[in-house]
Motif scaffolding. Sequence first.
Motif, PDB file in Angstrom:
ATOM      1  N   ASP A   9      18.249  -3.197 -39.504  1.00 17.62           N
ATOM      2  CA  ASP A   9      17.169  -2.266 -39.829  1.00 17.62           C
ATOM      3  C   ASP A   9      16.148  -2.928 -40.748  1.00 17.62           C
ATOM      4  O   ASP A   9      14.946  -2.810 -40.529  1.00 17.62           O
ATOM      5  N   ARG A  13      12.239  -3.738 -39.794  1.00 21.23           N
ATOM      6  CA  ARG A  13      11.129  -3.208 -40.600  1.00 21.23           C
ATOM      7  C   ARG A  13      10.185  -4.320 -41.039  1.00 21.23           C
ATOM      8  O   ARG A  13       8.962  -4.157 -41.016  1.00 21.23           O
ATOM      9  N   ASN A  16       8.187  -5.490 -37.912  1.00 20.84           N
ATOM     10  CA  ASN A  16       7.151  -4.520 -37.538  1.00 20.84           C
ATOM     11  C   ASN A  16       6.008  -4.496 -38.541  1.00 20.84           C
ATOM     12  O   ASN A  16       4.844  -4.400 -38.163  1.00 20.84           O
ATOM     13  N   VAL A  25       6.588  -3.300 -47.342  1.00 19.30           N
ATOM     14  CA  VAL A  25       7.464  -2.465 -46.531  1.00 19.30           C
ATOM     15  C   VAL A  25       8.669  -2.087 -47.387  1.00 19.30           C
ATOM     16  O   VAL A  25       9.104  -2.869 -48.231  1.00 19.30           O
ATOM     17  N   CYS A  27      12.696  -0.969 -47.599  1.00 16.22           N
ATOM     18  CA  CYS A  27      13.972  -1.077 -46.904  1.00 16.22           C
ATOM     19  C   CYS A  27      15.049  -0.480 -47.792  1.00 16.22           C
ATOM     20  O   CYS A  27      14.868  -0.354 -48.997  1.00 16.22           O
TER      21      CYS A  27
END
Length: 132
Positions: A9, A13, A16, A25, A27
């Motif tokens: 995941d 992330r 992307n 980003v 997480c």
Amino acid sequence: MGMTDPISDMLTRIRNAGRNRAKSVNCLNSKVCRGIAAILREEGYIEGFDVLEDGRQGQIRIRLRYGPRGEVILNEIKRESKPGCRRYVKASEITRPLGGMGICIVSTSQGVKSDRSCRAENIGGELLATVF
């Protein structure tokens, strides 16, 4: 329902966010994810990261890095060992992505390390990801 693979995941992330040219980003926070972020910072793929407390598990805010003309520094980040098929390697078996231009991230008994430090210390472990 809980997440089965937080490492995958996190890498998705980051991938992307890089494609969308995002500055940062968020997480989920875990010891392994912090180790991966620390290696990406040491190797120069990201600017840095901060741990944000939210009263639960917490989050990691990763600040992405781009080149002088806005080109993406982190071209590809790929998950190697998956929950359904773990991949363990010896220090001598760790590959050199792009002939040494990329890195491998390995989870060892001494923490999460890059492929260069694993070879230097002759330590093997679970091959988590390759980055180039």
